[in-house]
Write a protein that holds these residues in place. Structure first.
Motif, PDB file in Angstrom:
ATOM      1  N   TYR A 152      14.542 -17.315 146.698  1.00 29.72           N
ATOM      2  CA  TYR A 152      13.915 -17.334 148.027  1.00 29.72           C
ATOM      3  C   TYR A 152      14.193 -16.037 148.776  1.00 29.72           C
ATOM      4  O   TYR A 152      13.328 -15.512 149.467  1.00 29.72           O
ATOM      5  CB  TYR A 152      14.407 -18.538 148.829  1.00 29.72           C
ATOM      6  N   ALA A 172       9.928 -21.080 142.978  1.00 32.13           N
ATOM      7  CA  ALA A 172      10.115 -20.686 144.378  1.00 32.13           C
ATOM      8  C   ALA A 172       8.789 -20.241 144.979  1.00 32.13           C
ATOM      9  O   ALA A 172       8.470 -20.582 146.128  1.00 32.13           O
ATOM     10  CB  ALA A 172      11.154 -19.568 144.474  1.00 32.13           C
ATOM     11  N   ALA A 183       6.919 -21.968 148.231  1.00 33.14           N
ATOM     12  CA  ALA A 183       6.473 -21.206 149.394  1.00 33.14           C
ATOM     13  C   ALA A 183       4.972 -21.394 149.612  1.00 33.14           C
ATOM     14  O   ALA A 183       4.503 -21.489 150.749  1.00 33.14           O
ATOM     15  CB  ALA A 183       6.797 -19.727 149.195  1.00 33.14           C
TER      16      ALA A 183
END
Lengths: 318, 268
Positions: free
Chosen positions: A89, A290, A294
């Protein structure tokens, strides 16, 4: 088992469900529970749990082996240790590639949705106002591409816009220099508009066809010009259709992979393509996860908006 | 009402935009030259080439099988889900079920594909099933997102349904299960057919999700097409596209004529 069977009356006709209900009731399961449980269990295992798994793996790191990511839970001499990595992240926010890909995906999806709306609205309105015998045929013409292969339609478009494609050959007849359309952001916009246009038209049509024409007549009688009537009556009333159609285009367009990879150039950054490369080319599953999380954050609000708009359309229909 | 010139022109241009690329693809599938955009004479040789390509044919057969099974699973699950959402107004987890069934409609394919692949890998590690990836995992993945589409189609038909017929059958002593099979099912049959066909088409069409959850030796038709098209135009893909478009067009035109006729009969 024999006692249970002997209690049942012999089947008079061949009906597979005959006696099935009673048998289930004997076990303590009502038909209602079963109807709800079957899809609920399937969707939990194959839709909700996978999203949790993606979240979990987004907190791991890449590692060689099978599977190619570090385990979250490790046992060491009776101790269970949970290791969560936030590096994926952190990377998403610090690596300019990811930031640029996000922003450009949102920009491309937004602009393409607006163009689709501008092209789709008059089409939907024309179909809704068309004479009865025409309406079904026009609707069929909208639905037909929706049933043909998405991939093949993108491919058809690429043949159309190619350097020596149909458009440039027509331009050549008029002595105009060939345009470079393929492998540009322009081609990606055209691709999204082209493939998602039916998704915009159908909800708009469902909404506009219910529009009470007496309102338009009233507005005209009161001296409004056609465009004033459109802005003050038609447009506000069709807002749920606009929202539903726009979200049906915007949400999948954000994560689009096929269109940018077949029509876009190497510099066309879209997040779906980044995820694909992260997974297939770099085999970095945690990083790809990830990116997916998102992306999910970006589409959650539009999904909620869509649900609200659909409820509004349903309410109005009643 | 005043009929202006703007709407007809806009609609005509819009339809031209939708259809010209497809039409040019169909025309060029009969082109003799390998250069897909230069016309050099009528020929059906690309069709011959298409039917002599074992990789294409094998992938097509695999895709048809996967589409058949996933559409059938999706039909059962989607119908149950639609019945639950339309008929059972209140039960625990109704909102979650409604959300979980409509979210796959708009969920970007890359997320769905990645999520399912990671699930299959994790499950294989934990319980040993499904071992490896291939036809089974693709079928499960397709059935899952197709369930969403079947639910929407059946749901809209079910909510228009006149309840009095079912109530009459219940009053005459029929059990709910019997009412469903004898009354409800025949009435919603057209929606079930179009739901199944929609699921079948979507499964045949899917590239992204299948790419994630497929294994060695289980390349579906869109995967083969994509790898060919990525390298440039290939005339046998034009031939294949023409066949698919032809079949779909016949089906959709037939369905429209059928529904127009039955609609007229109902009004008469």
């Amino acid at each position: 088992m024999t006692t249970l069977d002997s209690r049942l009356p012999p089947p008079r006709r061949l009906r597979p469900w005959h006696g099935l209900e009673r048998r289930l009731r004997d076990v303590g399961i009502s038909g209602r529970t079963l109807v709800i449980a079957a899809p609920a269990i399937w969707l939990t295992i194959f839709f909700l749990v996978p999203l949790v798994v993606v979240f979990g793996i987004s907190l791991a790191t890449k590692q060689f082996g099978r599977p190619p990511y570090s385990p979250l839970l490790t046992t060491d001499e009776g101790k269970v240790q949970l290791t969560l990595h936030l590096s994926n992240y952190v990377r998403l926010f610090t690596d300019p590639l990811y930031v640029a890909a996000y922003l450009s995906s949102i920009r491309i999806a937004l602009v393409a949705t607006l163009i689709t709306l501008v092209i789709g609205y008059p089409m939907a309105y024309a179909i809704a106002r068309a004479p009865d015998k025409w309406r079904n045929i026009l609707l069929m013409l909208v639905i037909l591409p929706f049933w043909t292969s998405f991939l093949l339609r993108v491919y058809a478009l690429s043949g159309f816009m190619r350097g020596n494609g149909v458009i440039n050959q027509i331009l050549g007849v008029f002595g105009i220099e060939p345009l470079v359309m393929m492998q540009t952001d322009f081609a990606v916009y055209v691709g999204i508009v082209y493939t998602y246009l039916p998704f915009m038209i159908l909800p708009l049509y469902t909404n506009l066809v219910k529009l009470d024409t007496s309102l338009l007549e009233a507005s005209a009688d009161l001296g409004s010009r056609p465009w004033q009537t459109f802005l003050s009556v038609t447009l506000p009333l069709s807002l749920p259709g606009i929202v539903a159609g726009s979200m049906l285009v915007f949400i999948p367009a954000i994560g689009e992979f096929v269109i940018p990879s077949l029509l876009g150039g190497p510099e066309t950054l879209m997040i779906g393509r980044v995820l694909w490369d992260e997974f297939f080319a770099a085999t970095n599953w945690p990083r790809a996860s990830a990116v997916a999380m998102a992306m999910l954050v970006v589409v959650v609000i539009p999904i909620l908006l869509l649900q609200k708009a659909q409820d509004a359309v349903v309410e109005r229909g009643k | 009402m005043r009929r202006g010139w703007f709407l007809p022109i806009a609609a005509t241009l819009g339809f031209a935009f939708l259809y010209l690329p497809i039409m040019s693809l169909v025309v060029f599938s009969f082109n003799e030259s390998k250069l897909v955009t230069v016309w050099s004479g009528f020929s059906t040789k690309w069709y011959g080439e298409l039917f002599a390509d074992p990789q294409m044919l094998g992938a097509a057969w695999l895709s048809l099988q996967i589409a058949f099974f996933s559409a059938t699973i999706a039909l059962v699950l989607g119908t149950l889900c639609a019945v639950a959402l339309v008929r059972f107004k209140r039960f625990r987890g109704r909102t979650v079920l409604a959300g979980a069934v409509s979210a796959p409609l708009v969920m970007p394919d890359v997320i769905t594909g990645l999520a399912l692949l990671l699930l299959f890998v994790a499950m294989e590690g934990l319980v040993g099933w499904p071992s490896g990836r291939g036809v089974l995992t693709i079928t499960i993945a397709h059935a899952t997102f197709c369930t969403a589409y079947v639910t929407v189609v059946v749901q809209s038909r079910l909510s228009d349904l006149d309840l009095s017929l079912e109530e009459a059958a219940m009053d005459l002593g029929a059990t709910p299960v019997r009412v469903f099979f004898d009354i409800t099912l025949p009435i919603i049959a057209p929606a079930l057919i179009s739901g199944w066909l929609l699921a079948f088409t979507l499964s045949l069409d899917d590239l992204v999700i299948a790419s994630f959850v497929s294994g060695p030796g289980s390349s579906t038709l869109p995967m083969v097409i994509f790898s060919k098209v990525r390298l440039g135009v290939s005339p046998d893909v034009n031939a294949l596209a023409t066949i698919i478009i032809g079949v779909v067009a016949l089906g959709v035109i037939g369905a429209t004529l059928f529904s127009m006729r039955s609609g007229r009969a109902r009004r008469a």
